[in-house]
Design a protein around this motif. Sequence first.
Motif, PDB file in Angstrom:
ATOM      1  N   PRO B  47       0.821  -1.211   0.000  1.00 41.29           N
ATOM      2  CA  PRO B  47       0.000   0.000   0.000  1.00 41.29           C
ATOM      3  C   PRO B  47       0.857   1.264   0.000  1.00 41.29           C
ATOM      4  N   LYS B  48       0.348   2.287  -0.681  1.00 38.68           N
ATOM      5  CA  LYS B  48       1.160   3.495  -0.895  1.00 38.68           C
ATOM      6  C   LYS B  48       1.387   4.303   0.391  1.00 38.68           C
ATOM      7  N   ASP B  49       0.576   4.034   1.413  1.00 38.67           N
ATOM      8  CA  ASP B  49       0.788   4.785   2.660  1.00 38.67           C
ATOM      9  C   ASP B  49       1.823   4.116   3.570  1.00 38.67           C
ATOM     10  N   ALA B  50       2.519   3.123   3.026  1.00 35.16           N
ATOM     11  CA  ALA B  50       3.504   2.396   3.838  1.00 35.16           C
ATOM     12  C   ALA B  50       4.911   2.959   3.640  1.00 35.16           C
ATOM     13  N   TYR B  51       5.766   2.666   4.605  1.00 36.31           N
ATOM     14  CA  TYR B  51       7.207   2.899   4.444  1.00 36.31           C
ATOM     15  C   TYR B  51       7.834   1.666   3.791  1.00 36.31           C
ATOM     16  N   LEU B  52       8.860   1.899   3.004  1.00 38.52           N
ATOM     17  CA  LEU B  52       9.594   0.800   2.373  1.00 38.52           C
ATOM     18  C   LEU B  52      10.893   0.556   3.144  1.00 38.52           C
ATOM     19  N   PHE B  53      11.183  -0.707   3.369  1.00 36.95           N
ATOM     20  CA  PHE B  53      12.356  -1.087   4.157  1.00 36.95           C
ATOM     21  C   PHE B  53      13.427  -1.614   3.197  1.00 36.95           C
ATOM     22  N   LEU B  54      14.326  -0.732   2.794  1.00 40.94           N
ATOM     23  CA  LEU B  54      15.386  -1.107   1.857  1.00 40.94           C
ATOM     24  C   LEU B  54      16.656  -1.350   2.670  1.00 40.94           C
ATOM     25  N   ASN B  55      16.809  -2.573   3.134  1.00 42.84           N
ATOM     26  CA  ASN B  55      17.879  -2.833   4.115  1.00 42.84           C
ATOM     27  C   ASN B  55      19.021  -3.676   3.569  1.00 42.84           C
ATOM     28  N   ARG B  56      19.100  -3.818   2.252  1.00 42.19           N
ATOM     29  CA  ARG B  56      20.263  -4.524   1.700  1.00 42.19           C
ATOM     30  C   ARG B  56      21.461  -3.586   1.575  1.00 42.19           C
ATOM     31  N   VAL B  57      22.659  -4.144   1.716  1.00 31.91           N
ATOM     32  CA  VAL B  57      23.860  -3.461   1.243  1.00 31.91           C
ATOM     33  C   VAL B  57      23.922  -3.791  -0.247  1.00 31.91           C
ATOM     34  N   MET B  58      23.834  -2.774  -1.073  1.00 30.18           N
ATOM     35  CA  MET B  58      23.555  -3.005  -2.496  1.00 30.18           C
ATOM     36  C   MET B  58      24.804  -2.924  -3.372  1.00 30.18           C
ATOM     37  N   ASP B  59      24.839  -3.793  -4.371  1.00 33.36           N
ATOM     38  CA  ASP B  59      25.888  -3.687  -5.379  1.00 33.36           C
ATOM     39  C   ASP B  59      25.419  -2.712  -6.469  1.00 33.36           C
ATOM     40  N   SER B  60      26.296  -2.432  -7.422  1.00 31.18           N
ATOM     41  CA  SER B  60      25.976  -1.419  -8.431  1.00 31.18           C
ATOM     42  C   SER B  60      24.800  -1.844  -9.317  1.00 31.18           C
ATOM     43  N   LYS B  61      24.705  -3.125  -9.592  1.00 29.89           N
ATOM     44  CA  LYS B  61      23.605  -3.613 -10.428  1.00 29.89           C
ATOM     45  C   LYS B  61      22.265  -3.378  -9.730  1.00 29.89           C
ATOM     46  N   THR B  62      22.232  -3.593  -8.439  1.00 29.71           N
ATOM     47  CA  THR B  62      20.995  -3.367  -7.684  1.00 29.71           C
ATOM     48  C   THR B  62      20.654  -1.886  -7.647  1.00 29.71           C
ATOM     49  N   ILE B  63      21.685  -1.054  -7.534  1.00 29.93           N
ATOM     50  CA  ILE B  63      21.465   0.394  -7.554  1.00 29.93           C
ATOM     51  C   ILE B  63      20.872   0.817  -8.905  1.00 29.93           C
ATOM     52  N   LYS B 183      25.268 -20.877  25.566  1.00 34.71           N
ATOM     53  CA  LYS B 183      24.072 -20.110  25.959  1.00 34.71           C
ATOM     54  C   LYS B 183      23.479 -19.324  24.801  1.00 34.71           C
ATOM     55  N   ASN B 184      24.093 -19.425  23.637  1.00 34.31           N
ATOM     56  CA  ASN B 184      23.680 -18.531  22.549  1.00 34.31           C
ATOM     57  C   ASN B 184      22.929 -19.281  21.451  1.00 34.31           C
ATOM     58  N   ARG B 185      21.868 -18.639  20.997  1.00 32.13           N
ATOM     59  CA  ARG B 185      21.045 -19.250  19.956  1.00 32.13           C
ATOM     60  C   ARG B 185      20.675 -18.168  18.946  1.00 32.13           C
ATOM     61  N   PHE B 186      20.876 -18.471  17.684  1.00 29.70           N
ATOM     62  CA  PHE B 186      20.573 -17.496  16.638  1.00 29.70           C
ATOM     63  C   PHE B 186      19.685 -18.114  15.572  1.00 29.70           C
ATOM     64  N   PHE B 187      18.819 -17.294  15.043  1.00 27.87           N
ATOM     65  CA  PHE B 187      17.963 -17.707  13.943  1.00 27.87           C
ATOM     66  C   PHE B 187      18.650 -17.278  12.645  1.00 27.87           C
ATOM     67  N   ALA B 188      18.825 -18.208  11.715  1.00 30.84           N
ATOM     68  CA  ALA B 188      19.552 -17.903  10.468  1.00 30.84           C
ATOM     69  C   ALA B 188      18.625 -18.053   9.277  1.00 30.84           C
ATOM     70  N   ARG B 189      18.624 -17.039   8.444  1.00 31.18           N
ATOM     71  CA  ARG B 189      17.775 -17.054   7.242  1.00 31.18           C
ATOM     72  C   ARG B 189      18.607 -16.631   6.044  1.00 31.18           C
ATOM     73  N   GLU B 190      18.454 -17.376   4.968  1.00 31.23           N
ATOM     74  CA  GLU B 190      19.239 -17.096   3.759  1.00 31.23           C
ATOM     75  C   GLU B 190      18.322 -16.760   2.589  1.00 31.23           C
ATOM     76  N   SER B 191      18.809 -15.876   1.728  1.00 30.86           N
ATOM     77  CA  SER B 191      18.119 -15.621   0.462  1.00 30.86           C
ATOM     78  C   SER B 191      19.199 -15.508  -0.612  1.00 30.86           C
ATOM     79  N   GLU B 192      18.786 -15.182  -1.819  1.00 31.81           N
ATOM     80  CA  GLU B 192      19.802 -15.069  -2.875  1.00 31.81           C
ATOM     81  C   GLU B 192      20.771 -13.914  -2.606  1.00 31.81           C
ATOM     82  N   TYR B 193      20.431 -13.041  -1.672  1.00 32.79           N
ATOM     83  CA  TYR B 193      21.291 -11.890  -1.394  1.00 32.79           C
ATOM     84  C   TYR B 193      22.207 -12.080  -0.186  1.00 32.79           C
ATOM     85  N   GLY B 194      22.139 -13.246   0.427  1.00 32.43           N
ATOM     86  CA  GLY B 194      23.025 -13.490   1.550  1.00 32.43           C
ATOM     87  C   GLY B 194      22.304 -14.130   2.717  1.00 32.43           C
ATOM     88  N   THR B 195      22.961 -14.066   3.873  1.00 38.68           N
ATOM     89  CA  THR B 195      22.437 -14.739   5.066  1.00 38.68           C
ATOM     90  C   THR B 195      22.382 -13.751   6.226  1.00 38.68           C
TER      91      THR B 195
END
Lengths: 400, 260
Positions: B47-63, B183-195
């Motif tokens: 929806p247009k009233d939303a904020y967009l979350f652009l949180n990747r560190v981007m390469d030049s192609k993505t830019i 004592k440490n536990r982390f949730f790990a998620r991967e996509s084509e852009y990294g982990t």
Amino acid sequence: MKMRNIELLAPAGTKEKMEFAFLYGADAVYFGGHNYSLRANAKNFSNEEIKEAVMFAHERGKKVYVTVNIVFHDEDLDGLVDYLKYLSEIKVDAIISSDISVIDTIKKNNIDLEVHISTQASIMNYEAALFYKNLGATRIVLARECSKEDIKRIKEEMGLEIECFMHGAMCTSISGRCVLSNYCTNRDSNRGGCAQICRWTFDYKKDGQKISDEVFSMTPKDLNMIPYIKEMINLGVNSFKIEGRMRSIYYVATVILIYRRLIDKILNNTLTDEYKDYALKVLNRVANRESTPQFFDKLPGVNEQYYLGREEVSNQDFLGLVLDYQDGYAIIEERNYFKVGDTVQFFGPNMETFDYTIDNIMDEDGNVIDIARHPQMIVKIKIDHELPKFAMMRIKMFDI
Amino acid sequence: MEKKKILININNLASLEEYRKIGFTNFLFAVEDFSIGYQAFPLDKIPKDAYLFLNRVMDSKTIDHLKEVKEDILKYRGIIFEDLGVYNIFKDENISLIWFQNHFGTNSNSINYYLDHGCDSAVISNELCGDEIKKIITSAHKPLVFNVLGKNNIMYSRRKLLSNYNEYMHLDDYNDVTLETNKNRFFARESEYGTCLFNDEYFNYINFAKELADDKIKYYLILNMDLNPEDIQNILDGSVFGDEGFLNKKTVYRLEDYDR
């Protein structure tokens, strides 16, 4: 290849390492002061030592870059202006920083200091590079994750000097985007306290159940750009950086000398595949992990990391440091055990590396001995080749 | 904490109406191709009233790609960005920008730089203790975004850490796994852009937020991974949930401070 200034940039965790880096062919060194540097627990340099280092470097036509590369908390900002002014006064050639507060402080206070943008800023695109260019940065240290295409685009669109890491340890994370250390040990990774959690091993679980009998590790292999340095020069990379402010003088000397000769051979069109092979073997041996080119030509895959925890070997190749050469005798400070009959290799600045089979050893008092077994004992070896001061003796690794 | 000052990320479109019904008005969407770690959506579903979350560190192609969709992005309410390339593209445009360079919003000077140079707000880093957070909020030149509930993105790698491990160990294509040690536990998620690695436990700064000057806060941010609207409502109503993160645990970085 057209000759142009290509900088070989070395780590210098101490004054001694700086001297060895310059002696073995570095054009510039980088190190941190006692504050504001990401190797918070390295020896680092006092303000006076920085001043001396700058004088030492400039007298030899070399450069010094000082890391001011922590991600600051408010409490760290105290004293920053005075420190930056001091670095300006003693004429360091540039600082390396990523925190916008440092760059802004320099501008607001009209401090005459060049800024190189640290790899902590993780610049992988030309728009981010342009942002820093507009702020007055004179050089960008690119993210280690940059591909060949990224380097090319950034150079073309931005035009500033580009510095790239070409050798040494890699973070698993994009630089600056990891606070695992904060969570596991309360040590702030972005202020120099990194506990290297990415080298730990973990259980690998899904829905509470272990899904692998083996541990999980995310340790990357080291970076080694030997196959692509010529291509990087052609892309416009100006400075080639070696990681490792906490490494030994032997590591610094070995790595710098190999890259010095490699770059010179590229620039004067004398690089051979044989030398590249030899260089790769030497560099793989001197480090305690394997090394690969990582992101330059592809995304690192299954072969670019370790999976079962530390797979590192201790290196005891460094046998001795040549303190002097007098009347046909090399005066050597022992670093690791060696004995009569061993075939060793001498290497150093302004000399050809050569093999030598030890047929005599004398202690400091001139007594004949068979074995040099005590670290830092002084021995003499009769040897026909004249050796420069601070050449090194190592185990013979490979044919030259 | 008024709901109209809460900004919450959306993980599935079905939940959007539920949130609206219980009074939420500010939404954040991760965007396909430009985001990592969170469920991402194509622009035409947001929806247009939303904020967009652009949180990747981007390469030049993505830019380059981002510039291609720039006009579409300008129709949205705002952008929360990680990469300064995004800032450089949009800083002179008519869109609200919020600086969220993860783990870098740790001092007043940096935050104020972006506030003074075109950003409407900035997200304070979560690895600060309570006193540090209060000081930054007090000295900020504009109201800030304060993350009150969520799982922090603790590590962001360009590498495909899970795929590589699965391949090496001849495992199925596991994703969304837990990495556990002592004592440490982390949730790990991967996509084509990294982990991305997240802390497995939610942090909950809602009580602490009551100590802050409300007029110095633009939004109270919730970065939800797997909670439903009812869970969120209960937590806001005071259900005991999550931990206090670094609020009472100042980080150290010098050897002499390690045992303190």
